[in-house]
Design a protein around this motif. Structure first.
Motif, PDB file in Angstrom:
ATOM      1  N   ARG A   1     -13.059  -3.058   7.829  1.00  0.00           N
ATOM      2  CA  ARG A   1     -13.538  -2.643   6.559  1.00  0.00           C
ATOM      3  C   ARG A   1     -12.807  -2.039   5.739  1.00  0.00           C
ATOM      4  NH1 ARG A   1     -17.681  -0.273   8.479  1.00  0.00           N
ATOM      5  NH2 ARG A   1     -16.884   1.906   8.226  1.00  0.00           N
ATOM      6  N   SER A   2     -11.953  -1.109   6.017  1.00  0.00           N
ATOM      7  CA  SER A   2     -10.884  -0.610   5.131  1.00  0.00           C
ATOM      8  C   SER A   2      -9.723  -1.560   4.664  1.00  0.00           C
ATOM      9  CB  SER A   2     -10.212   0.564   5.881  1.00  0.00           C
ATOM     10  OG  SER A   2      -9.264   1.492   4.990  1.00  0.00           O
TER      11      SER A   2
ATOM     12  N   ALA B   1     -10.186  -4.562   4.686  1.00  0.00           N
ATOM     13  CA  ALA B   1     -10.747  -5.827   3.757  1.00  0.00           C
ATOM     14  C   ALA B   1     -10.617  -5.206   2.126  1.00  0.00           C
ATOM     15  CB  ALA B   1     -12.293  -6.215   4.071  1.00  0.00           C
ATOM     16  N   GLU B   2     -10.643  -3.973   2.092  1.00  0.00           N
ATOM     17  CA  GLU B   2     -10.719  -3.239   0.823  1.00  0.00           C
ATOM     18  C   GLU B   2      -9.283  -2.974   0.228  1.00  0.00           C
ATOM     19  OE1 GLU B   2     -13.341   0.069   1.138  1.00  0.00           O
ATOM     20  OE2 GLU B   2     -14.990  -1.056   1.523  1.00  0.00           O
ATOM     21  N   ASP B   3      -8.319  -3.314   0.945  1.00  0.00           N
ATOM     22  CA  ASP B   3      -6.876  -2.861   0.563  1.00  0.00           C
ATOM     23  C   ASP B   3      -6.087  -4.409   0.218  1.00  0.00           C
ATOM     24  OD1 ASP B   3      -4.278  -2.217   0.666  1.00  0.00           O
ATOM     25  OD2 ASP B   3      -4.378  -0.775   2.323  1.00  0.00           O
ATOM     26  N   PRO B   4      -5.798  -4.494  -1.097  1.00  0.00           N
ATOM     27  CA  PRO B   4      -5.169  -5.574  -1.597  1.00  0.00           C
ATOM     28  C   PRO B   4      -3.871  -6.001  -1.212  1.00  0.00           C
ATOM     29  CG  PRO B   4      -5.119  -4.211  -3.427  1.00  0.00           C
ATOM     30  CD  PRO B   4      -5.810  -3.544  -2.049  1.00  0.00           C
TER      31      PRO B   4
ATOM     32  N   ARG C   1      -0.879  -2.728   5.596  1.00  0.00           N
ATOM     33  CA  ARG C   1      -2.597  -2.532   5.405  1.00  0.00           C
ATOM     34  C   ARG C   1      -3.128  -1.765   6.623  1.00  0.00           C
ATOM     35  NH1 ARG C   1      -5.013  -8.007   4.220  1.00  0.00           N
ATOM     36  NH2 ARG C   1      -4.274  -7.711   1.976  1.00  0.00           N
TER      37      ARG C   1
ATOM     38  N   ALA D   1      -5.274   1.767   7.045  1.00  0.00           N
ATOM     39  CA  ALA D   1      -6.557   1.871   7.737  1.00  0.00           C
ATOM     40  C   ALA D   1      -6.492   2.641   8.777  1.00  0.00           C
ATOM     41  CB  ALA D   1      -7.111   0.360   7.921  1.00  0.00           C
TER      42      ALA D   1
END
Length: 196
Positions: free
Chosen positions: A88-89, A91-94, A99, A103
């Motif tokens: 989830r973390s 997925a929110e990190d562009p 990444r 997370a």
């Protein structure tokens, strides 16, 4: 008005009752986790978990044949939760590079305020002493590192993850002093080091 079942029918009707094994299994895992978080893993016994879940010892042993099997299942469930939290973390990190490391840091810091009531803290000693739990952790970590090698294989990212592990371990060992000695603001520092 329906008549009461005859003695020969009663056992048969009891066997037709819905047993809902997945709900029982989930309750057993949740009750074990609560006992661990509240009282530590030493308090986990087959009897204590069965009583808390409202099942017989035989019912518990039908799902988990020993305390070690039960602990391993709770730990595997915890790793599944960690996977979901990390995914989830991510997925929110562009930004792809680092990444997973960012997370992972966020996950390590997520339940620090819970202190000794954290399930991770409760299971920490068991991870070290139970070979089965240690193997589960190693497999999980190896799989994650392999999956994210292209974006997080740089030694700098490994250093950040190890620093997060160190803070987590200090919290486990030092209980309430951990947050005073290693403030929550270190999360932002580690995230910055990981390119966040």
């Amino acid at each position: 008005m329906a008549s009461a079942p005859s003695p020969s029918e009663a056992p048969h009707s009891a066997h037709r009752r819905k047993k809902q094994p997945e709900q029982v299994r989930r309750a057993l895992l949740d009750c074990t986790a609560r006992i661990a978080a509240e009282q530590g893993t030493a308090a986990i016994t087959i009897q204590a978990v069965a009583e808390r879940a409202g099942v017989t010892k035989g019912g518990l042993l039908h799902h988990f044949d020993s305390k070690q099997t039960l602990l391993a299942a709770v730990f595997a469930d915890l790793l599944d939760q960690l996977d979901r939290e990390i995914d989830r973390s991510m997925a929110e990190d562009p930004k792809p590079q680092g990444r997973f490391t960012r997370a992972y840091v966020r996950a390590c810091f997520a339940d620090r305020p819970l202190g000794a009531q954290s399930l991770w803290a409760a299971l920490a000693v068991a991870i070290v002493t139970e070979p089965q739990l240690k193997a589960l952790w190693s497999r999980w970590l190896d799989a994650r590192q392999s999956r994210h090698h292209d974006t997080d294989g740089d030694p700098a990212f490994t250093t950040v993850r190890l620093a997060a592990d160190g803070i987590w371990l200090a919290d486990v060992l030092e209980k309430e002093n951990g947050l005073r000695r290693y403030p929550q603001s270190l999360e932002a520092e580690l995230l910055k080091m990981a390119g966040g």
